[in-house]
Design an enzyme around this catalytic site. Structure first.
Site, mmCIF file in Angstrom:
data_model
loop_
_atom_site.group_PDB
_atom_site.id
_atom_site.type_symbol
_atom_site.label_atom_id
_atom_site.label_comp_id
_atom_site.label_asym_id
_atom_site.label_seq_id
_atom_site.Cartn_x
_atom_site.Cartn_y
_atom_site.Cartn_z
ATOM 1 N N HIS A 34 32.460 10.625 45.876
ATOM 2 C CA HIS A 34 33.376 10.696 47.021
ATOM 3 C C HIS A 34 32.930 9.722 48.115
ATOM 4 O O HIS A 34 31.888 9.905 48.724
ATOM 5 C CB HIS A 34 33.359 12.133 47.542
ATOM 6 N N GLU A 61 35.171 6.501 44.157
ATOM 7 C CA GLU A 61 36.393 6.589 44.955
ATOM 8 C C GLU A 61 36.546 5.457 45.975
ATOM 9 O O GLU A 61 35.572 5.032 46.582
ATOM 10 C CB GLU A 61 36.410 7.922 45.715
ATOM 11 N N ASP A 63 39.081 4.794 49.338
ATOM 12 C CA ASP A 63 40.192 5.107 50.238
ATOM 13 C C ASP A 63 40.712 3.769 50.740
ATOM 14 O O ASP A 63 39.926 2.931 51.194
ATOM 15 C CB ASP A 63 39.705 5.947 51.426
ATOM 16 N N HIS A 76 37.952 5.364 55.039
ATOM 17 C CA HIS A 76 38.596 6.683 54.948
ATOM 18 C C HIS A 76 39.679 6.903 55.995
ATOM 19 O O HIS A 76 40.779 7.361 55.693
ATOM 20 C CB HIS A 76 37.561 7.800 55.056
ATOM 21 N N GLU A 169 42.689 5.826 46.615
ATOM 22 C CA GLU A 169 43.645 6.692 47.334
ATOM 23 C C GLU A 169 44.505 5.863 48.285
ATOM 24 O O GLU A 169 43.997 5.029 49.033
ATOM 25 C CB GLU A 169 42.902 7.762 48.140
HETATM 26 CA CA CA Z 1 39.808 10.160 49.658
#
Ligand code: CA
Length: 342
Positions: A34, A61, A63, A76, A169
């Site tokens: 994460h 991950e 973002d 993020h 994301e």
């Molecule tokens: Ca995220």
């Protein structure tokens, strides 16, 4: 005679297990780093990503947010305030709410920012969000573009011979659209340019927006001529409540391949060691053909569920009682080690 028959039966059993495993009928549980190994290095820096890679995470991950000049960066928040020194470097550039939005800055400007461990403002002072993590405002870190991060992971895949996946994301797609920027389309084009084109590959594309998930499946991916696994992220907000039953989850499953809930939606925080209150969401998601990857597993003080007592006991309950398929964690080394031993 009996012996050879028994041996044959045992052999068939072993073969069947092997077949199930190799065909993926029993899906392997995964660890998603994460924001990288964000428990150890400032989130979303290339350093945190390299560390997550070395720790053996299955997916890393990203973002993704867009700049004023339409560049994709990995951060993020849609604002720069929590993790950078933007207020000092660019005085007078905040919006009316006092925040500095990435979308108001060019990539060249964002390159000038120093990234550090996330902070919150307490009595006008910047205080480190997680006190025991990497010291705020030390060493030297920068915001990376999505391209730089994909090249880092693909480069490591080449040099190590491994195949570590990505988990990008689309951040606040409606905000970006309202600002005249189609982040979803731009992100899909970038993934395609870097060779991510099929559901068979190790890539999950995630977003908290149901409208965006439908737009991706119905328009953006078909128009790009590619097909990717989509993950519907959800929290406990009102907008998601309709999903939390059989018909709702089936509707989500028509578009998404994965379901990413806030973890307390799966095991209630007021559970006790002898009485875990496990919701039916994993069961419903599995019945709708989706994998379940809840967020976020943290080992910091105050972040381990009270009913669990330890980070590993928390993982045990989620992975093997609630039967999740993967977990987002800031501490990928601990989760990788837990699954390896289990
Ligand atoms: Ca995220």
């Amino acid at each position: 005679m009996m012996d050879s028959r028994r041996r044959a039966v045992q052999l068939i059993g072993v073969l069947a297990m092997g077949l199930l495993t190799s065909s993926g009928a029993i899906a392997q549980k995964i660890v998603v780093a994460h924001r990288g190994a964000s428990g150890y290095l400032p989130e979303h820096t290339l350093e945190a990503k390299a560390m997550a890679y070395a720790m053996g995470a299955d997916y890393i991950e990203q973002d993704v947010v867009m700049t004023k000049d339409d560049q994709l960066i990995v951060i993020h928040d849609i604002t720069l305030d929590r993790t950078t020194d933007v207020a000092e470097k660019f005085p007078g550039r905040a919006r009316a709410d006092g925040k500095h939005y990435a979308i108001d800055f060019t990539l060249a400007e964002i390159r000038q920012l120093a990234v550090s461990e996330g902070a919150r403002i307490v009595n006008g002072e910047r205080v480190q969000g997680y006190a025991a993590r990497f010291p705020m405002r030390t060493s030297s870190f920068r915001i990376a573009t999505l391209a730089e991060e994909l090249e880092l992971i693909q480069g490591l895949n080449k040099s190590t011979g491994r195949d570590i996946g990505i988990y990008p994301e689309i951040k606040s797609p409606e905000f970006h659209l309202a600002e005249g920027k189609d982040l979803g389309r731009a992100l899909v084009a970038e993934l395609k340019a870097y060779g991510y084109t099929s559901k068979a590959q190790k890539v999950f594309l995630q977003t908290f927006s149901w409208e965006e998930v439908k737009r991706l499946r119905d328009e953006i991916l078909p128009e790009a001529g590619i097909d990717l696994k989509l993950v519907m992220l959800v929290g406990d907000e009102e907008e998601y409540q309709w999903m939390f039953n059989e018909s709702g989850m089936q509707e989500v499953g028509r578009y998404a391949d994965g379901f990413g809930p806030e973890k307390s939606l799966l095991i209630a925080p007021d559970s006790t060691p002898g009485n875990l209150k496990i919701s039916n969401l994993v069961e419903l998601a599995h019945a709708s053909g989706m994998q379940v990857h809840p967020y976020t597993f943290r080992a910091d003080e105050g972040q381990v569920a009270k009913w669990a007592g330890s980070f590993e006991a928390m993982l045990e309950a989620f992975f093997f009682e609630a039967e999740i398929d993967g977990a987002f964690t800031d501490f990928p080394d601990r989760a990788v080690e837990f699954l390896r031993e289990r």
